[in-house]
Design an enzyme around this catalytic site. Structure first.
Site, PDB file in Angstrom:
ATOM      1  N   GLY B 316       5.371   2.533   4.273  1.00 60.44           N
ATOM      2  CA  GLY B 316       4.927   2.875   2.923  1.00 60.44           C
ATOM      3  C   GLY B 316       3.878   3.977   2.967  1.00 60.44           C
ATOM      4  N   SER B 317       2.979   3.947   2.014  1.00 59.29           N
ATOM      5  CA  SER B 317       2.025   5.050   1.866  1.00 59.29           C
ATOM      6  C   SER B 317       0.999   5.122   2.985  1.00 59.29           C
ATOM      7  CB  SER B 317       1.300   4.921   0.526  1.00 59.29           C
ATOM      8  OG  SER B 317       2.245   4.975  -0.517  1.00 59.29           O
ATOM      9  N   THR B 318       0.919   4.101   3.822  1.00 57.52           N
ATOM     10  CA  THR B 318      -0.060   4.171   4.908  1.00 57.52           C
ATOM     11  C   THR B 318       0.262   5.328   5.852  1.00 57.52           C
ATOM     12  OG1 THR B 318       1.210   2.631   6.254  1.00 57.52           O
ATOM     13  CG2 THR B 318      -0.520   1.686   4.874  1.00 57.52           C
TER      14      THR B 318
END
Lengths: 365, 619
Positions: B316-318
């Site tokens: 994801g956005s990590t």
């Protein structure tokens, strides 16, 4: 007074023979103590009692003159045969074999009676026909012998059957059975082997096969022989010492106070001990043969000879069995193994031998 | 008379010959072959029995015990010596208590082992039970009381996935031990490390088996000891975990499923390794019974699965800070470059719209803001401009798409897509649309929490690749000398300090008001650099709105979070994932905060209610 009592007791006892017997028995007690773990005198005590009873029987037998024995021969044989038939019909089954007869007051093993009865009756028979023995006489003797042997073999107790056969054969042999017949019978016996093999029980065949190669069944039938051979072999020249045999003390040896006691002896006393034991046996046998050779009647001669040769056979078969050159056939080591019955019949035999030795003059006079 | 005497003489000769033969036989046995039979007799008499070494104990970095031994009596049965095992156990239960669980476990052991092995029916007997059994032991041939060392895990479920457990040696273990040429050393040992540190450092922990020469009788009973060769106990292990930190992290997880990995970015020490739910390793020590085994094995929560090493999720956005760094380093973006975010991204000439999580868009967005507010549109374009293979090339040194090589077994490698990979895997060419998804850490991308934590630690320390490890030191059981293991040296990724600083500043602002993890940073006396993320479990149709409340729990998004602190001098870097936890900011970030507070301030979290949905911070 004491001297008179001593004379009464010792009158019919053959000194040298008695000394050798007592030495052997003492040796036996020593080994029984070791074979029972070297911790308790229970077994030794039991055997001492057996010895006392058997010595009593020896003394009685020694005091019975040969003529009386001769008169007793047929009745003892007949009673023995009757008991054997009784065993075959009503006998108790123990360990898968029908050998004991319950007589209400206790059970007897009639085959033990036959050990004495067979040479007795055969000696009696040959004594009666001592003038000019013919083939017919040998045939009758063979039948007299074959009947009990056959019954005992059927119990099944092959070892005892063979020993009784041997004792009877000795009488017939000593009576002068011609070499032609011996060779003939031997050949016939060999020819009968396949038939005998077919009537043997499975376990008996297995024992014989195991003898040929103990390693085929190392945990079953071969185990006894393997362990006893290890015991004797590891004993070496001087043995591991009394109470120090590892095979014996750590339970690797089966039946080590009875049939396999020789392995304990060989392990703890080595070849040196065995030599002493065999020398003792040779002494006893030599004395027996001397008594036989100098006996005054055919009956006495044959009986004494048969008793002596039977004793030899016991010793030889037991030692041969324990070291793996003869089949395992439940035979005790004479005078050494724990057990009352065998000792009793053995010492009665020696009693008879002493009777023969000490009643010579009486007969001659 | 003459015939008789000659026959007597003949008999005498025969007897002498016969005895002569016997004496020859005895001479052969007792003189010639004496050595041979002597050896056989000794082999009969002497048995060499193994003396099992004590297993090394395991402590955390502060000396707190994670795995220890205690001595207890067990009652064991050798089934081959018992004619009717069932009935014998029935009889036994009249003397000492045998629970249904004991029976089940024994039955399972019996199915798995050979008949002549002795198997425990009861463990941890009390002195009184031992005495009661001793009185009636004659009734139970084939039963034996043994004093044995048991493994115990005093922390129960805590850190169970890292520590692992020991269990009875099975056929597969026997084969492995055999192939390692270690069979002799395992004579008499009936347990072996199965997982985690217990499994990976079996060699250190087991020690060297000693031996004792005993004199035995024909029944195999030992009579006395002849000589003894002492065993060498297994070495004690000090692991990198901080038990207190681990406890804090596990407590912070409450009932969620997920994983957390905390790493010291300076040396790769794994400070906490959480996989929830866990299991009680003590259950395995005397052989697990089928009921407990089924409960663990068939639970939909999969407590035996080590999610930290084996859970593979989209990052994801990590992933965005890494992508931002990649764009700067490869000159695809400058710090000043900004876009005007309409709330979606579209490839030229394609009608499909890649939605931002904020439907109205974030307005004017540069890289700093793109990370702070987690602007999807910015990273769609960034990824598209870089291309998947440049991303792949840049991110590979950080450890994405490969195992980190942590020193326990079972790790999975995740997946970092590339056009080559897709061609090999699916025989399909890579589409631009595939790259767009990669820009927000979705699509084919899979990471493990451990991998993500290692990459975060690498980012935190400025580009020195971190190789996570669990074993810190080994204490020799004999000399009691502790040997510290050198931390594995990582190669350095050349990164421009100013770019690093930009990314770090952005990540720090993530935890400031206005950032997606503002809650994590609230009132922290130290600076935290972080990034939230959401890993989609199910795909959304075009134009469909994701409504957490209407989606089945198992289909809810996973919350992902990476962070390190203090931002200017990182001492701890973590990655954590809460399965079906929704947004990283609301569920995952508070967990991280508790871990940081404890590690940096030794502050224990107050007992608190379940993490609420009160905050709507979104990534």
């Amino acid at each position: 007074m004491i001297e008179r009592l001593f004379n009464l007791v010792a009158r019919r006892i053959d000194g040298p023979l008695m000394a050798a017997l007592m030495l052997a028995i003492a040796l036996g007690l020593t080994v029984i103590y070791s074979a029972s773990g070297g911790q308790s005198f229970d077994r030794v005590g039991g055997q001492v009692r057996n010895v006392l009873v058997a010595l009593g029987a020896l003394w009685i037998a020694a005091n019975v003159p040969p003529q009386t024995l001769m008169r007793l021969a047929v009745p003892v044989y007949v009673v023995g045969m009757a008991l054997l038939v009784g065993v075959a019909v009503f006998g108790d089954v123990r360990n898968g074999a029908r050998r004991w007869l319950n007589l209400g007051f206790g059970s007897v093993q009639p085959s033990e009676i036959m050990k004495i009865a067979v040479p007795l009756v055969l000696a009696w028979y040959f004594h009666r026909h001592e003038e000019g023995l013919r083939i017919r006489d040998y045939a009758v003797a063979t039948i007299i012998l074959a009947l009990p042997v056959g019954l005992i073999a059927r119990q099944p107790d092959l070892g005892t059957a063979l020993l009784i056969f041997a004792s009877g054969f000795f009488v017939i042999f000593l009576a002068g059975l011609s070499w032609k017949l011996i060779v003939g019978m031997g050949t016939a016996g060999l020819a009968a082997l396949p038939f005998l093999w077919s009537v043997l029980h499975d376990y008996q065949r297995k024992r014989i096969l195991t003898l040929l190669d103990p390693m085929t069944d190392p945990l079953g039938a071969g185990y006894h022989i393997i362990q006893s051979t290890i015991a004797i072999g590891s004993g070496g020249l001087l043995g591991k010492g009394w109470l120090n045999g590892t095979q014996a003390q750590l339970d690797f040896l089966p039946e080590r106070s009875t049939d396999f006691i020789f392995a304990v002896f060989g392990e703890e006393f080595g070849l040196a001990g065995i030599a002493v034991l065999i020398a003792l046996y040779v002494l006893i046998i030599a004395r027996g043969l001397m008594i036989a050779a100098s006996a005054s009647t055919t009956f006495s001669r044959l009986l004494a000879g048969a008793v002596t040769l039977t004793f030899f056979t016991y010793a030889f078969v037991n030692m041969g069995m324990v070291t793996g050159i003869l089949p395992v056939v439940g035979v005790p080591l004479p005078l050494i193994s724990y057990g009352g019955t065998a000792l009793l019949s053995m010492l009665i035999g020696f009693g008879i031998l002493m009777s023969v030795a000490t009643h010579k003059q009486l007969v001659q006079s | 008379m003459r015939v008789f005497q000659s026959r007597i003489v003949l008999s005498g000769l025969f007897i002498l010959i016969a005895f002569g033969l016997l004496v020859a036989r005895f001479t052969w046995l007792q003189v010639v072959q004496r050595e041979y039979y002597h050896t056989l007799a000794e082999q009969n008499r002497i048995s060499v029995v193994p003396v099992v070494p004590n297993r090394g104990i395991i402590t955390d970095r502060n000396g707190e015990i994670l795995a220890a031994n205690f001595s207890a009596y067990t009652l064991e049965i050798t089934p081959s010596k018992v004619s009717n095992v069932e009935r014998a156990i029935d009889d036994l239960s009249e003397v000492i208590e045998v629970s249904p669980r004991d029976r089940r476990r024994f039955k399972k052991l019996q199915e798995e082992s050979k008949n002549f092995e002795s198997l425990p029916i009861r463990t941890r007997l009390t002195e009184e039970e031992v005495a009661r059994f001793a009185v009636s032991r004659f009734r139970f041939p084939g039963f034996e009381i043994k004093a044995r060392l048991f493994r115990s895990y005093p922390q129960g479920e805590v850190a169970s996935h890292a520590i692992g457990y020991i269990g009875r040696i099975n056929d597969a273990d026997v084969k492995r031990i055999d192939s390692q040429g270690n069979t002799t050393n395992y004579k008499g040992t009936d347990h072996i490390g199965k997982l985690g540190i217990e499994g990976a450092y079996e060699r250190e922990l087991h020690g060297l088996t000693g031996s004792e020469q005993v004199e035995i009788d024909a029944g195999g009973r030992a009579i006395r000891s002849l000589s003894r060769n002492e065993p060498h106990s297994g070495n004690n292990l000090v692991v990198t975990l901080d038990l207190q930190l681990q406890k804090v992290a596990e407590a912070a997880f409450q009932d969620y499923r997920g994983a957390l990995v905390a790493i010291d970015p300076t040396n790769g020490d794994v400070l906490a390794l959480v996989s929830k739910p866990g299991f009680d390793p003590n259950l395995f020590v005397d052989g697990i019974d089928p009921v407990n085994w089924d409960a663990l094995n068939n639970s939909p929560d999969k407590p035996l699965n080590n999610r930290a090493l084996r859970g593979q999720y989209p990052p994801g956005s990590t992933i965005k800070p890494f992508l931002g760094l990649a764009a700067l380093e490869t000159k695809k973006r400058t710090p000043e470059f900004s876009i005007s975010d309409p709330g979606f991204f579209a490839l030229p000439g394609v009608t499909h719209r890649y939605r931002d999580h904020k439907p109205d868009g974030h307005g004017s967005v540069n890289l700093h803001k793109a990370i702070v507010v987690s602007c999807d549109t910015y990273f769609y374009g960034l990824a598209n401009d870089m291309g998947v293979d440049a991303i792949h090339r840049f991110l590979t040194p950080f450890g994405f798409g490969a195992r980190t090589g942590i020193d326990i077994e079972g790790e999975l490698g995740g997946l970092q897509p590339s056009s080559d990979w897709k061609w090999q895997r699916y025989k399909q060419k890579w589409y631009a649309g595939d790259t767009v998804s990669v820009g927000i850490g979705q699509g084919y991308w899979l990471v493990t929490p451990l991998q993500l934590a290692a990459a975060t630690a690498t980012l935190a320390n400025g580009g020195t690749v971190v190789h996570p490890r669990l074993l810190k030191a080994v204490q020799d059981s004999k000399t009691l000398e502790t040997r510290e293991l050198a931390a594995p040296t990582g190669e350095t990724i050349p990164l421009k300090p100013e770019y690093l600083q930009l990314i770090r500043n952005a990540m720090v602002d993530v935890t400031k008001p206005g950032g997606t993890a503002a809650r994590a940073g609230a009132n922290a006396p130290y600076t935290i650099a972080a990034k939230t993320g959401t890993a989609q479990v199910i795909g959304m149709k075009q134009g469909e709105k994701y409504d957490e409340k209407r989606v089945k729990e198992a289909h809810r998004d996973h919350a992902v979070f990476i962070a390190y602190a203090p931002a200017d001098n990182p001492k701890i870097a973590i990655a954590l994932l809460v399965e079906n936890g929704g947004h990283g900011g609301s569920t995952a970030a508070p967990i991280a905060r508790e871990v940081f507070d404890f590690h940096l301030l030794k502050k224990k979290p107050a007992v608190k209610q379940k993490l609420g949905d009160d905050e709507t911070a979104s990534d």
